[in-house]
Write a protein that holds these residues in place. Sequence first.
Motif, PDB file in Angstrom:
ATOM      1  N   PRO A  88      46.487   7.612  20.114  1.00  0.00           N
ATOM      2  CA  PRO A  88      45.267   7.081  20.739  1.00  0.00           C
ATOM      3  C   PRO A  88      45.620   5.905  21.646  1.00  0.00           C
ATOM      4  N   ILE A  89      44.690   5.566  22.504  1.00  0.00           N
ATOM      5  CA  ILE A  89      44.859   4.376  23.337  1.00  0.00           C
ATOM      6  C   ILE A  89      43.857   3.326  22.876  1.00  0.00           C
ATOM      7  N   LYS A  90      44.243   2.084  22.986  1.00  0.00           N
ATOM      8  CA  LYS A  90      43.381   0.981  22.574  1.00  0.00           C
ATOM      9  C   LYS A  90      42.344   0.740  23.672  1.00  0.00           C
ATOM     10  N   ILE A  91      41.069   0.792  23.310  1.00  0.00           N
ATOM     11  CA  ILE A  91      40.018   0.579  24.309  1.00  0.00           C
ATOM     12  C   ILE A  91      39.303  -0.755  24.136  1.00  0.00           C
ATOM     13  N   SER A  92      39.534  -1.401  22.998  1.00  0.00           N
ATOM     14  CA  SER A  92      39.039  -2.756  22.769  1.00  0.00           C
ATOM     15  C   SER A  92      39.849  -3.337  21.621  1.00  0.00           C
ATOM     16  N   VAL A  93      39.502  -4.516  21.193  1.00  0.00           N
ATOM     17  CA  VAL A  93      40.251  -5.175  20.131  1.00  0.00           C
ATOM     18  C   VAL A  93      40.286  -4.325  18.859  1.00  0.00           C
ATOM     19  N   ARG A  94      39.163  -3.690  18.522  1.00  0.00           N
ATOM     20  CA  ARG A  94      39.092  -2.943  17.263  1.00  0.00           C
ATOM     21  C   ARG A  94      38.770  -1.465  17.439  1.00  0.00           C
ATOM     22  N   ALA A  95      38.960  -0.926  18.624  1.00  0.00           N
ATOM     23  CA  ALA A  95      38.596   0.478  18.857  1.00  0.00           C
ATOM     24  C   ALA A  95      39.701   1.218  19.608  1.00  0.00           C
ATOM     25  N   VAL A  96      39.889   2.471  19.215  1.00  0.00           N
ATOM     26  CA  VAL A  96      40.829   3.346  19.911  1.00  0.00           C
ATOM     27  C   VAL A  96      40.107   4.635  20.284  1.00  0.00           C
ATOM     28  N   ALA A  97      40.691   5.365  21.208  1.00  0.00           N
ATOM     29  CA  ALA A  97      40.163   6.668  21.617  1.00  0.00           C
ATOM     30  C   ALA A  97      41.325   7.514  22.101  1.00  0.00           C
ATOM     31  N   TRP A  98      41.081   8.798  22.169  1.00  0.00           N
ATOM     32  CA  TRP A  98      42.090   9.734  22.655  1.00  0.00           C
ATOM     33  C   TRP A  98      41.658  10.268  24.005  1.00  0.00           C
ATOM     34  N   ARG A  99      42.632  10.510  24.900  1.00  0.00           N
ATOM     35  CA  ARG A  99      42.327  11.140  26.175  1.00  0.00           C
ATOM     36  C   ARG A  99      41.954  12.593  25.899  1.00  0.00           C
ATOM     37  N   GLN A 100      40.861  13.032  26.479  1.00  0.00           N
ATOM     38  CA  GLN A 100      40.404  14.403  26.273  1.00  0.00           C
ATOM     39  C   GLN A 100      41.481  15.402  26.697  1.00  0.00           C
ATOM     40  N   THR A 101      42.186  15.116  27.771  1.00  0.00           N
ATOM     41  CA  THR A 101      43.228  16.032  28.244  1.00  0.00           C
ATOM     42  C   THR A 101      44.387  16.116  27.264  1.00  0.00           C
ATOM     43  N   ASP A 102      44.727  15.010  26.595  1.00  0.00           N
ATOM     44  CA  ASP A 102      45.799  15.044  25.589  1.00  0.00           C
ATOM     45  C   ASP A 102      45.416  15.954  24.422  1.00  0.00           C
ATOM     46  N   ILE A 103      44.157  15.870  23.996  1.00  0.00           N
ATOM     47  CA  ILE A 103      43.686  16.701  22.891  1.00  0.00           C
ATOM     48  C   ILE A 103      43.642  18.164  23.327  1.00  0.00           C
ATOM     49  N   ALA A 104      43.147  18.423  24.532  1.00  0.00           N
ATOM     50  CA  ALA A 104      43.093  19.797  25.044  1.00  0.00           C
ATOM     51  C   ALA A 104      44.498  20.387  25.163  1.00  0.00           C
ATOM     52  N   ASP A 105      45.455  19.596  25.639  1.00  0.00           N
ATOM     53  CA  ASP A 105      46.849  20.063  25.746  1.00  0.00           C
ATOM     54  C   ASP A 105      47.435  20.354  24.370  1.00  0.00           C
ATOM     55  N   TRP A 106      47.133  19.502  23.384  1.00  0.00           N
ATOM     56  CA  TRP A 106      47.630  19.695  22.023  1.00  0.00           C
ATOM     57  C   TRP A 106      47.081  21.009  21.453  1.00  0.00           C
ATOM     58  N   ILE A 107      45.798  21.263  21.659  1.00  0.00           N
ATOM     59  CA  ILE A 107      45.179  22.498  21.174  1.00  0.00           C
ATOM     60  C   ILE A 107      45.801  23.700  21.890  1.00  0.00           C
ATOM     61  N   GLU A 108      45.944  23.607  23.187  1.00  0.00           N
ATOM     62  CA  GLU A 108      46.518  24.701  23.984  1.00  0.00           C
ATOM     63  C   GLU A 108      47.923  25.041  23.522  1.00  0.00           C
ATOM     64  N   ALA A 109      48.704  24.033  23.171  1.00  0.00           N
ATOM     65  CA  ALA A 109      50.083  24.259  22.726  1.00  0.00           C
ATOM     66  C   ALA A 109      50.126  24.994  21.389  1.00  0.00           C
ATOM     67  N   ARG A 110      49.046  24.951  20.628  1.00  0.00           N
ATOM     68  CA  ARG A 110      49.006  25.600  19.328  1.00  0.00           C
ATOM     69  C   ARG A 110      48.276  26.939  19.350  1.00  0.00           C
ATOM     70  N   THR A 111      47.720  27.301  20.491  1.00  0.00           N
ATOM     71  CA  THR A 111      46.981  28.548  20.620  1.00  0.00           C
ATOM     72  C   THR A 111      47.946  29.662  20.984  1.00  0.00           C
ATOM     73  N   PRO A 112      48.022  30.687  20.136  1.00  0.00           N
ATOM     74  CA  PRO A 112      48.938  31.795  20.457  1.00  0.00           C
ATOM     75  C   PRO A 112      48.483  32.540  21.708  1.00  0.00           C
ATOM     76  N   PRO A 113      49.432  33.072  22.471  1.00  0.00           N
ATOM     77  CA  PRO A 113      49.053  33.828  23.664  1.00  0.00           C
ATOM     78  C   PRO A 113      48.234  35.071  23.288  1.00  0.00           C
ATOM     79  N   ALA A 114      47.345  35.441  24.161  1.00  0.00           N
ATOM     80  CA  ALA A 114      46.463  36.591  23.886  1.00  0.00           C
ATOM     81  C   ALA A 114      47.200  37.906  23.958  1.00  0.00           C
TER      82      ALA A 114
END
Length: 72
Positions: free
Chosen positions: A46-72
């Motif tokens: 995750p990336i730090k977005i404030s002193v006490r909050a983090v978030a993930w880039r949507q593209t990083d999550i989408a890429d992670w999911i895509e890497a785990r999806t078997p080819p059709a």
Amino acid sequence: MQAHPHSVSSSLTPQALLRLPKVMNTTGLGRSTIYRMVAKKQFPRPIKISVRAVAWRQTDIADWIEARTPPA
């Protein structure tokens, strides 16, 4: 007219940031599993977005999911 030095170019698309509940919902993983996988470098950090909050880039999550999806 000169662009403001802090303005974002119109050609850039803002990156969506996802907070933990949305990441959990999107991936089907629980909080502990996500942080354990982050520690093992098996899940995007995750990336730090404030002193006490983090978030993930949507593209990083989408890429992670895509890497785990078997080819059709």
